[in-house]
Design a protein around this motif. Sequence first.
Motif, PDB file in Angstrom:
ATOM      1  N   VAL A  12      -4.644 -22.477  32.867  1.00  0.00           N
ATOM      2  CA  VAL A  12      -4.015 -21.813  31.719  1.00  0.00           C
ATOM      3  C   VAL A  12      -2.569 -21.418  32.026  1.00  0.00           C
ATOM      4  O   VAL A  12      -2.260 -20.926  33.115  1.00  0.00           O
ATOM      5  N   LYS A  13      -1.703 -21.627  31.033  1.00  0.00           N
ATOM      6  CA  LYS A  13      -0.323 -21.147  31.089  1.00  0.00           C
ATOM      7  C   LYS A  13      -0.022 -20.439  29.761  1.00  0.00           C
ATOM      8  O   LYS A  13       0.018 -21.072  28.707  1.00  0.00           O
ATOM      9  N   LEU A  14       0.172 -19.135  29.814  1.00  0.00           N
ATOM     10  CA  LEU A  14       0.539 -18.377  28.608  1.00  0.00           C
ATOM     11  C   LEU A  14       2.004 -18.644  28.289  1.00  0.00           C
ATOM     12  O   LEU A  14       2.866 -18.511  29.157  1.00  0.00           O
ATOM     13  N   ALA A  15       2.272 -19.039  27.039  1.00  0.00           N
ATOM     14  CA  ALA A  15       3.615 -19.475  26.656  1.00  0.00           C
ATOM     15  C   ALA A  15       4.132 -18.702  25.439  1.00  0.00           C
ATOM     16  O   ALA A  15       3.415 -17.893  24.847  1.00  0.00           O
ATOM     17  N   ASP A  16       5.370 -18.974  25.094  1.00  0.00           N
ATOM     18  CA  ASP A  16       6.065 -18.479  23.901  1.00  0.00           C
ATOM     19  C   ASP A  16       6.167 -16.946  23.886  1.00  0.00           C
ATOM     20  O   ASP A  16       5.391 -16.252  23.230  1.00  0.00           O
ATOM     21  N   PRO A  62      -4.360 -19.246  20.196  1.00  0.00           N
ATOM     22  CA  PRO A  62      -4.657 -20.502  20.894  1.00  0.00           C
ATOM     23  C   PRO A  62      -3.467 -21.442  21.044  1.00  0.00           C
ATOM     24  O   PRO A  62      -3.354 -22.135  22.063  1.00  0.00           O
ATOM     25  N   ASP A  63      -2.558 -21.455  20.065  1.00  0.00           N
ATOM     26  CA  ASP A  63      -1.383 -22.336  20.138  1.00  0.00           C
ATOM     27  C   ASP A  63      -0.487 -22.012  21.326  1.00  0.00           C
ATOM     28  O   ASP A  63       0.251 -22.880  21.809  1.00  0.00           O
ATOM     29  N   ASN A  64      -0.504 -20.752  21.770  1.00  0.00           N
ATOM     30  CA  ASN A  64       0.356 -20.314  22.873  1.00  0.00           C
ATOM     31  C   ASN A  64      -0.358 -20.292  24.220  1.00  0.00           C
ATOM     32  O   ASN A  64       0.170 -19.780  25.198  1.00  0.00           O
ATOM     33  N   ILE A  65      -1.557 -20.840  24.252  1.00  0.00           N
ATOM     34  CA  ILE A  65      -2.312 -20.948  25.498  1.00  0.00           C
ATOM     35  C   ILE A  65      -2.344 -22.425  25.881  1.00  0.00           C
ATOM     36  O   ILE A  65      -3.067 -23.230  25.277  1.00  0.00           O
ATOM     37  N   ILE A  90       1.394 -17.989  33.774  1.00  0.00           N
ATOM     38  CA  ILE A  90       2.464 -17.763  32.799  1.00  0.00           C
ATOM     39  C   ILE A  90       3.454 -18.912  32.916  1.00  0.00           C
ATOM     40  O   ILE A  90       3.880 -19.264  34.024  1.00  0.00           O
ATOM     41  N   LEU A  91       3.798 -19.509  31.784  1.00  0.00           N
ATOM     42  CA  LEU A  91       4.733 -20.631  31.776  1.00  0.00           C
ATOM     43  C   LEU A  91       6.039 -20.197  32.449  1.00  0.00           C
ATOM     44  O   LEU A  91       6.651 -19.218  32.041  1.00  0.00           O
TER      45      LEU A  91
END
Length: 280
Positions: free
Chosen positions: A148-152, A137-140, A72-73
């Motif tokens: 992987v960093k899950l963002a937004d 995909p844009d938020n991965i 996670i970001l």
Amino acid sequence: MSDGFKRDYQVIEELGRGRFGIVFRCISRSSGGNYAVKIIDKRRISAGDSLDAECLVNETKILHLLYPHPHILALHNLYEDESHLHMVLDLCSSSDLHRRITLQIFSEAEAARIMSQLMHAVAHCHRHGVAHRDIKPDNILFDEWDSVKLADFGSAEMFKQGEESMTGVVGTPYYVAPEVLAGKDYGEKVDVWSAGVVLYVMLAGFPPFHGESVVEIFHAVLRANLRFPSRVFHSVSPSAKDLLRKMLCKDVSRRISAEQVLRHPWITNYVENMAETELG
């Protein structure tokens, strides 16, 4: 820029621009580490929709709640002055999943690696009572180690365990769950649906539910008629298709949880194979 931020970090280069701010690469003056800083003009938000300001406050709270997690970001520091907000985040200089999807169809091994890391992040969110609500995909993102960093988390919402307590149509057309579009209260399994769409796109190169317009896409999602065209899926394993059926199940009571995705044989076999490879 706030005095505190300038004291602690040096801005190096611009990385991108969004609706309310600019993202730069910066270096910590104390550690020499590389980070991203999202500099948000609060005046532009206050002049716009109050919902945007609420999402921004919500995102910072949720990132603090979820910290730390390897996928996670991370929000490392937050600085604020009268006009700007400075969010110091993990630097993800590699291309996001959306860009990678436009260039290739993924092997099952690579798709399983990404899905395993993504679902560890989603399961962590759900254990803390957070639904992301905009997995796509844009938020991965990927860091320098290709992790992987899950963002937004701007659309994220807190929920009560075991209750379908969230409302509101949020998300992105191809990836939104049918119960969100149906106007019903819904729970955290909307994230499992969205992640299932991400997995389908990685393996096929196109989404499972599509149309020529947003309205047509929504109708296709609501029908949830999941198909595996033989021209694309002839070489995809039965186990991968089984996982997709369980993640993209319209009946929420039968849709598996994030934790159950991580226990599915398609994921566990990948993890076991990776462990054997590393052991040599």
